[in-house]
Structure formats: C-alpha cells, structure tokens
Design an enzyme around this catalytic site. Structure first.
Site, short mmCIF file in Angstrom:
data_model
loop_
_atom_site.label_atom_id
_atom_site.label_comp_id
_atom_site.label_asym_id
_atom_site.label_seq_id
_atom_site.Cartn_x
_atom_site.Cartn_y
_atom_site.Cartn_z
N ARG A 213 -143.68 -30.31 62.25
CA ARG A 213 -144.68 -30.27 61.17
C ARG A 213 -144.00 -30.15 59.84
O ARG A 213 -144.47 -30.77 59.01
CB ARG A 213 -145.50 -28.81 61.53
CG ARG A 213 -146.40 -28.87 62.51
CD ARG A 213 -147.14 -27.59 62.59
NE ARG A 213 -146.60 -26.33 63.26
CZ ARG A 213 -146.79 -26.18 64.35
NH1 ARG A 213 -147.32 -26.67 65.18
NH2 ARG A 213 -146.26 -24.92 64.76
N PHE A 229 -155.97 -35.28 67.39
CA PHE A 229 -155.49 -34.29 68.37
C PHE A 229 -155.09 -33.19 67.57
O PHE A 229 -154.20 -32.41 67.80
CB PHE A 229 -154.48 -34.97 69.51
CG PHE A 229 -154.90 -36.15 70.09
CD1 PHE A 229 -155.59 -36.22 71.00
CD2 PHE A 229 -154.21 -37.17 69.54
CE1 PHE A 229 -155.81 -37.23 71.95
CE2 PHE A 229 -154.57 -38.42 70.23
CZ PHE A 229 -155.32 -38.27 71.27
N ASP A 251 -160.46 -33.66 66.75
CA ASP A 251 -160.23 -33.15 68.15
C ASP A 251 -161.72 -33.23 68.64
O ASP A 251 -162.70 -33.34 68.27
CB ASP A 251 -159.86 -31.69 67.80
CG ASP A 251 -159.00 -31.12 69.18
OD1 ASP A 251 -157.90 -31.15 69.02
OD2 ASP A 251 -159.93 -30.90 70.30
N ALA A 281 -160.53 -39.04 70.64
CA ALA A 281 -159.61 -39.58 69.74
C ALA A 281 -159.54 -41.45 69.93
O ALA A 281 -159.82 -42.10 68.88
CB ALA A 281 -158.20 -39.13 69.66
N CYS A 341 -145.54 -35.35 74.38
CA CYS A 341 -144.93 -33.97 75.09
C CYS A 341 -144.96 -34.18 76.64
O CYS A 341 -144.91 -33.22 77.46
CB CYS A 341 -145.97 -33.02 74.80
SG CYS A 341 -147.39 -32.87 75.48
#
Length: 397
Positions: A213, A229, A251, A281, A341
């Site tokens: 971030r 997201f 989202d 999305a 991820c």
C-alpha cells in the site's frame, strides 16, 4: 511409550532431508504402532535411517507435518515455548511497533510451527489453528501466547477451508482474556482502520499488503484512482493521503464498501473525494470501458483465484481478463498496481499473464516495481510454498 514410526517409500526421502515440512500420503510406505491422528511420529527412510519427527493426520493429503530434524529435540512444552518465543522475537527485531500495531506474529510453516497463524491487532491476538496437530495442542499454545505476549484477549478465527481438509469443523471464539470489541481500530503508518476480526476476510485485514500500500501510494499523487476489489478501502486511504484527486472503491459486497467509507471518513477524507461502487469487478470494468470512463491509476487486489492445481488454468484466465480490462481503462502514462495472492501462480507466471493482457489490449507496459510479502510474512527457503503474494507496479502507455 515408544513414539510410533513412519517409514517412507524408496526415493521419497529427499524433500525431508532438505527440511521441507510436508510428507504427502503417496510417500508413506507404512506406519508402525497404532498412533492416533494428531500424535507425534518418528520419520524414517526406507533403509531405516531416522530423518525427522512431526505430527500425523491420515485424513489429510499431507500425512505428516514435520516439526524438527534434530533427533535430540523432544516435542514437549518447552519445544512449543521456544518456537513461539523465536517467532515473537523475530517480529520485535523488525521494528514494526514504530509503524503499526497490527502484524503477523506467527506464520505457520515459515516460522517452523506448521498449522498455526497468529496475527496481532492492537491489544488482541487472532489465532488460526489450521491442522489437527495444532488443534490437539491449542490450549497449550494459547497459554504460551498469553504468557509471552500479554494481550487483552486471544480470539480464534479457524475458518472452514483448511480445517475441512484436516477433518476438522470450523472454530471461533474467545480462547483467552476478554472478547474483542465489534470493531477494533488499528493504525498503519499513522492511518487508522476499523477491523472486524469475527467476520472480516482472513483474520480481519490484509496485513500482508501493508508495505505494498505504501509503495503503490507513492505513484498516485494527482491521479484519479480505481481501487478494484477494494475490501475496506485501505489502498484508498493511502491513495488520498498521497494526494490522489479521487478514488473509486469497487467491491461486490455492500457491507465492506460501507466499512471502506467509514475508514475514509475516519482518516479525515470527505465524501466528495471518493465513490463506492458495488458490483462484480469483471462486469463493472467492462461497463466502465463501454461508457468511456477512464482512470489515471488502477489497483487490482483480487482474492485468491487458484486453490489447487485443478483451479490453475481457470485462475490464469481470470487474472488475464481482469488485467486486460484494467489496461483498457488507463490513460497513457497511467499506473497499474496488480496483485495475486494465489500461491500456485508464481511471480514469473504472473508477469507472463500481465504481458499477455498487455498484448491483447495493445498497450505498452513498463514494470516499475516488483512487490511481495512484508518481513512479518517471511519465506522459508526450504518451504517455497510460503511465498504466495506477488505484485507489479507498472506504467502503461
């Protein structure tokens, strides 16, 4: 009583010798004695050479999770105390307390405690017991964590996904001390965020994106940003703090968008500086493209797409599609911060996916930074599966 013995099939001892912590069912020749699942077993090669010891679960594809390769190291209370203490001291050495009060304390196999995740949120610890071996020792581990860390409370959030594979039901509740409030407030480099440790994603917050971030925000001054997201808006808070002109949080869940708005307000940003859009999305990005809406920066931080090898091809298509749509929305010179991820998607494969999306979009793309996990989510060299988070900050022409 002698510890039960597990013998490997010929040719299956190399990963154990290299200190990989998993033994799969196909590597096991036989188990001597009558151990219960969750018990400690001694692991031997097919020639009868002692190799390691760990805990057993025949109901899992990973039959043994290894704990030690030192034959003199007993798996007793002092063993667990040493492992917890080492993990906590390692986090203290990172100096995290000067920038945040929320971080990972114990990272399972990467901290030599397979099956145990512990995250700190201000005065509380949130615990995930993901394996039968850890479940059997949960009371001991909770006590050791309470003694070592002295939190106000320890709350368990052992969700369904991993525990089902171990033959366990999900578990949730206070395990020590007082119950956490409905919303905890944490701070990250001076920014404040509300966290729902009971119902939020993972243990409540994406602690692993803290440094990403910060790095992403450094490119966002003066830009119109799409935060896809978005979850509870952490990237949006960082973007506005860095001087972004406006942020759209996108989202599929209305409740997390409400939390995103709260977090932005909590940090002093007026409603005119952001917009919250509820929707899928993939569909919303297509709709933005059709309507001619453009952005100076797009952040893509989707949930895990690949849960097993069987999902990998579909996940690859998903990552390509979402990046393709984002590339279509960017103004020339725009910034794309894109993440995966999914541990099964390697950094190399992820870069190839983004390249394929750029080809299809007809855009030229420069990689400005490669991103990964923060140091409180370390990657153990003998356990590459612990490296799951990867990201790219790109400039798009």
């Amino acid at each position: 009583m002698a510890t039960p013995k597990l013998f490997l099939r010929p040719g299956h001892d190399k990963p154990v010798r290299r200190h990989h912590p998993w033994i799969f069912s196909g590597a096991v020749a036989r188990i001597g004695g009558q151990p219960d699942d969750g018990d400690i077993v001694e692991v031997y090669s097919s020639q009868g050479e002692w190799l390691a010891r760990g805990y057993l679960n025949r109901r899992s594809q990973i039959v043994v999770r290894l704990l030690t390769w030192d034959r003199e190291e007993a798996i007793d209370e002092s063993f667990w105390h040493r492992r917890i203490d080492r993990a906590v001291r390692a986090r203290a050495s990172l100096g995290l307390e000067s920038v945040t009060d929320a971080y990972r304390l114990v990272f399972a196999e990467s901290d030599w405690i397979p099956g145990l995740i512990v995250d700190r949120y201000a005065d509380f610890l949130v615990l995930q017991c993901l394996t039968l071996g850890i479940e059997r020792r949960k009371e001991l581990l909770v006590r050791l964590l309470a003694e070592r860390c002295r939190p106000a409370g320890i709350f368990e959030r052992s969700d369904r996904d991993m525990r089902e594979k171990e033959g366990l039901a999900p578990a949730e509740g206070v395990r020590w001390g007082v119950e956490p409030p409905d919303r905890l407030v944490i701070q990250e480099y001076g920014h404040r965020f509300r966290v729902d440790v009971r119902r939020g994603h993972k243990t409540g917050f994406y602690l692993d994106q803290r440094e990403n971030r910060r790095r992403t925000a450094s490119y966002l001054a003066g830009r119109r940003v799409l935060n896809a997201f978005s979850y509870t808006g952490a990237f949006a808070v960082w973007a506005l703090a860095a001087g972004a002109r406006h942020v759209v949080n996108l989202d599929s869940a209305a409740d997390v968008l409400s939390e995103a708005a709260v977090n932005l307000t909590l940090n002093g940003y007026p409603e005119s500086s952001f917009e919250c859009v509820e929707g899928d999305a993939f569909r919303v990005l297509r709709a933005f493209r059709s309507s001619g809406r453009r952005f100076d920066a797009v952040i893509l931080d989707p949930p895990k797409f690949a849960f097993s090898q069987a999902h990998l091809q579909r996940a690859t298509r998903g990552y390509k599609d979402i990046n393709l749509q984002a590339l279509h929305l960017l103004e020339p010179g725009g910034i794309l911060a894109t993440f995966s991820c999914s541990g099964l998607v390697s950094a190399d494969l992820f870069q190839k996916i983004v390249f394929a999306a750029a080809e299809d979009a007809g855009r030229e793309v420069q990689i400005l930074e490669r991103l990964g996990q923060p140091p409180d989510h370390p990657i153990r060299l003998s356990f590459p599966e612990g490296e799951y988070l990867k990201g790219l900050i790109c400039r798009v022409w």
